[in-house]
Write a protein that holds these residues in place. Structure first.
Motif, PDB file in Angstrom:
ATOM      1  N   SER A  58     -12.931   6.688 -32.449  1.00 27.41           N
ATOM      2  CA  SER A  58     -12.212   8.502 -32.111  1.00 27.41           C
ATOM      3  C   SER A  58     -12.192   8.872 -33.464  1.00 27.41           C
ATOM      4  CB  SER A  58     -10.050   7.604 -33.088  1.00 27.41           C
ATOM      5  OG  SER A  58     -10.869   7.303 -33.911  1.00 27.41           O
ATOM      6  N   VAL A  59     -13.126   8.955 -34.406  1.00 27.14           N
ATOM      7  CA  VAL A  59     -13.219  10.138 -35.389  1.00 27.14           C
ATOM      8  C   VAL A  59     -14.822  10.080 -35.381  1.00 27.14           C
ATOM      9  CG1 VAL A  59     -11.455   9.895 -36.170  1.00 27.14           C
ATOM     10  CG2 VAL A  59     -12.749   8.161 -37.687  1.00 27.14           C
ATOM     11  N   ARG A  60     -15.490  11.273 -36.423  1.00 24.19           N
ATOM     12  CA  ARG A  60     -16.648  11.049 -36.384  1.00 24.19           C
ATOM     13  C   ARG A  60     -17.544   9.875 -37.153  1.00 24.19           C
ATOM     14  NH1 ARG A  60     -19.941  13.467 -40.902  1.00 24.19           N
ATOM     15  NH2 ARG A  60     -18.156  13.797 -42.487  1.00 24.19           N
ATOM     16  N   THR A  61     -18.576   9.554 -37.297  1.00 24.68           N
ATOM     17  CA  THR A  61     -19.183   8.354 -38.016  1.00 24.68           C
ATOM     18  C   THR A  61     -20.122   8.170 -38.491  1.00 24.68           C
ATOM     19  OG1 THR A  61     -20.014   7.519 -36.239  1.00 24.68           O
ATOM     20  CG2 THR A  61     -17.505   6.651 -36.194  1.00 24.68           C
ATOM     21  N   VAL A  76     -10.209   4.770 -38.193  1.00 34.14           N
ATOM     22  CA  VAL A  76     -11.044   4.381 -36.890  1.00 34.14           C
ATOM     23  C   VAL A  76     -10.885   3.432 -35.339  1.00 34.14           C
ATOM     24  CG1 VAL A  76     -12.652   3.302 -37.734  1.00 34.14           C
ATOM     25  CG2 VAL A  76     -13.833   5.087 -36.110  1.00 34.14           C
ATOM     26  N   GLN A  77     -10.290   3.861 -34.484  1.00 34.42           N
ATOM     27  CA  GLN A  77     -10.519   3.321 -34.193  1.00 34.42           C
ATOM     28  C   GLN A  77     -11.599   3.263 -32.696  1.00 34.42           C
ATOM     29  OE1 GLN A  77      -6.961   4.852 -32.287  1.00 34.42           O
ATOM     30  NE2 GLN A  77      -5.897   3.871 -32.763  1.00 34.42           N
ATOM     31  N   ALA A  93     -17.806  -2.157 -33.831  1.00 35.01           N
ATOM     32  CA  ALA A  93     -17.705  -3.135 -35.701  1.00 35.01           C
ATOM     33  C   ALA A  93     -17.908  -1.505 -36.231  1.00 35.01           C
ATOM     34  CB  ALA A  93     -17.477  -4.254 -36.373  1.00 35.01           C
ATOM     35  N   ALA A  94     -17.081  -1.373 -36.907  1.00 44.53           N
ATOM     36  CA  ALA A  94     -17.612  -0.401 -38.168  1.00 44.53           C
ATOM     37  C   ALA A  94     -16.545  -0.303 -39.378  1.00 44.53           C
ATOM     38  CB  ALA A  94     -16.576   1.146 -37.775  1.00 44.53           C
TER      39      ALA A  94
END
Length: 121
Positions: free
Chosen positions: A25-28, A2-3, A97-98
């Motif tokens: 940038s993608v599903r979280t 992910v970004q 953050a992720a």
């Protein structure tokens, strides 16, 4: 991978409000737990708010409870941090953050570039 891209920082007077956004940038939802961190000059980075990977149990540090609200828009893959009644001590660079864990850790692997929040007294 992910970004993350934050936006919404700026200069606000004490007592004012700002809303930060973090676009992924993608599903979280269901994939990543998400958190907002901040770091003020000369201080250690600290977590401000976090939401579980399954979208439940949003957590806040004591100093921002009842002033900050973290929400997510799963359709837009975006999380927000609504900050109200801002205080000079809230001034910092805020980072999104992720983490792949159900609950975000203290050192998540994915970070945004940060957005500056300045609070004038």
């Amino acid at each position: 991978q992910v970004q993350l891209v934050e936006s919404g920082g700026g200069l606000v007077q004490a007592g004012g409000s700002l809303r930060l956004a973090c676009a992924a940038s993608v599903r979280t939802f269901g994939v990543y737990s998400m958190g907002w961190f901040r770091q003020a000059p000369g201080k250690e980075r600290e977590i401000v708010a976090a939401i579980r990977r399954d979208g439940g149990n949003t957590w806040y540090r004591d100093s921002v409870k009842d002033r900050f609200t973290m929400t997510s828009d799963n359709a837009k893959n975006t999380v927000y941090l609504q900050m109200n009644v801002l205080k000079p001590e809230d001034a910092a660079v805020y980072y999104c953050a992720a983490d792949r864990h159900m609950v975000i850790t203290g050192q998540p692997p994915y970070w945004g570039q940060g957005t500056q929040v300045t609070v004038s007294s």
